[in-house]
Design an enzyme around this catalytic site. Sequence first.
Site, mmCIF file in Angstrom:
data_model
loop_
_atom_site.group_PDB
_atom_site.id
_atom_site.type_symbol
_atom_site.label_atom_id
_atom_site.label_comp_id
_atom_site.label_asym_id
_atom_site.label_seq_id
_atom_site.Cartn_x
_atom_site.Cartn_y
_atom_site.Cartn_z
ATOM 1 N N ASP A 274 5.818 -5.020 5.489
ATOM 2 C CA ASP A 274 5.247 -6.497 4.936
ATOM 3 C C ASP A 274 4.534 -6.931 5.817
ATOM 4 O OD1 ASP A 274 7.210 -5.821 6.940
ATOM 5 O OD2 ASP A 274 8.683 -7.648 6.102
ATOM 6 N N ASP B 217 -0.534 1.758 -3.000
ATOM 7 C CA ASP B 217 -1.551 0.285 -4.232
ATOM 8 C C ASP B 217 -1.568 -0.475 -3.968
ATOM 9 O OD1 ASP B 217 -1.631 1.038 -6.764
ATOM 10 O OD2 ASP B 217 0.573 0.079 -7.149
ATOM 11 N N LYS C 50 9.330 1.013 5.733
ATOM 12 C CA LYS C 50 9.978 0.181 5.637
ATOM 13 C C LYS C 50 10.898 0.031 5.887
ATOM 14 C CE LYS C 50 11.556 -4.524 4.478
ATOM 15 N NZ LYS C 50 10.816 -5.241 5.050
ATOM 16 N N TYR D 225 6.602 6.608 -8.123
ATOM 17 C CA TYR D 225 5.981 6.552 -8.929
ATOM 18 C C TYR D 225 7.145 7.378 -9.688
ATOM 19 C CZ TYR D 225 2.422 3.476 -8.225
ATOM 20 O OH TYR D 225 0.750 2.120 -8.239
ATOM 21 N N ASP E 100 -5.282 -2.516 -2.153
ATOM 22 C CA ASP E 100 -5.775 -3.890 -3.323
ATOM 23 C C ASP E 100 -5.270 -5.154 -2.449
ATOM 24 O OD1 ASP E 100 -5.671 -2.237 -6.036
ATOM 25 O OD2 ASP E 100 -4.987 -4.040 -7.070
HETATM 26 C C1 IPM Z 1 -4.808 3.285 -9.110
HETATM 27 C C2 IPM Z 1 -3.624 2.084 -10.248
HETATM 28 C C3 IPM Z 1 -2.312 2.739 -10.246
HETATM 29 C C4 IPM Z 1 -1.954 3.273 -9.644
HETATM 30 C C5 IPM Z 1 -2.436 2.219 -12.220
HETATM 31 C C6 IPM Z 1 -3.454 2.694 -13.173
HETATM 32 C C7 IPM Z 1 -1.027 3.812 -12.881
HETATM 33 O O1 IPM Z 1 -3.199 0.944 -9.637
HETATM 34 O O2 IPM Z 1 -5.139 3.566 -8.904
HETATM 35 O O3 IPM Z 1 -4.424 2.272 -7.584
HETATM 36 O O4 IPM Z 1 -0.838 2.645 -9.796
HETATM 37 O O5 IPM Z 1 -1.273 3.939 -8.757
HETATM 38 MN MN MN Z 2 -3.559 0.564 -8.073
#
Ligand code: IPM
Ligand code: MN
Length: 372
Positions: A223, A247, A191, A144, A251
Amino acid sequence: MKKLKKIAVLPGDGIGPEVIAQAVKVIEALNDKEDLKIELTYADVGAVAIDNHGDPLPDETKKICLESDAVLLGAIGDPKYDHDLTIQKRPEQGLLELRKLLNLYANVRPIKAYKALLDFSPLKKEVIENVDFVIYRELTGGIYFGKKGMDASGEKAFDTCIYTKEEIERIARPAFEAAMKRRKNLTLIDKANVLETSRLWRKVVQDLSPEYPEVNLDYLYVDNAAMQVIQNPKRFDVLLCGNMFGDIISDESSVIAGSLGLLPSSSFGESHCMFEPVHGSYPQAAGQDRANPIAAILSTAMLFDHFNMKAHANDIRNAVQRCIQESILTEDLKPKILTSCSELGDIIYTLIYDNMIDINTQKIQTAKSVII
Ligand code: IPM
Ligand code: MN
């Protein structure tokens, strides 16, 4: 005399302002009840800040955040930036810059399967029942923040992933400590079969492990971890990941809870902290008062935990738990009693302010009243 606590409130974009308004109600419920001396200061970040100030993280916002004891953030992002990849100032930059400015290197994302919501996950009930793990995601390093660029031809681009021993250690320690307080299992997600940075992660974490002899440390390639999170999530207790892997895995893990609208997070470094829902700005629902405010509200519970005000944090969690149990929720969870975002905030406010008196569900249902 109670010490004044300053909270910077950054509602951001999309549904951010709506869900943050409910989180603020909860803070006010406790503030009104007990005179906690909490002072809220609002500031812009993200797309709204580009619109109002030409900058996703204006200087005024930086100043307010740096001077606060905590930051409460809603969501960032606007679809008007999604289709033009040449735009220089993107809303997300505001968030990344803020994380870096406050040195919020550790991001904590708890994942839990609520009993009353097991049917909302596309995963089988028996797979997710009793799942309870927490992700420790490194937040200010890795791909990042490494050097990136596009060459003049516009046909070649690069992003660099860099980690130092120090960056890994400072997130690994709180992860080990969390494992000590939980079920004593720590899984490093990497990884290492391909990436040099991952091999460094393994070495640094391995070298730290003798300091936490009770913690059982294991390793998973990302993975494989992505598969196990949905195949056998009960095996996880504390997951430790670099920025990008964390990240993605977080999700994915939200599928276990049944809605992304339920997941809170906290971020901290040496001297600052920030609390934000894991979900994004959900522009399709913005301004319609139908978003789920629970992730934002539970983020305030993490804020009170951080201030070492455990009883207040538990008041918030208990009120949320009551609403989940009685199925008084927003549309994403297809509840028995459907509320709008602000109605759910009002109900949770009342549950906290009035010490969990009985919920008169009929009254809520018929009159849509929050007087319970
Ligand atoms: C998160 C989000 C952020 C990230 C984005 C909005 C930059 O997806 O906080 O998980 O990738 O960190
Ligand atoms: Mn995110």
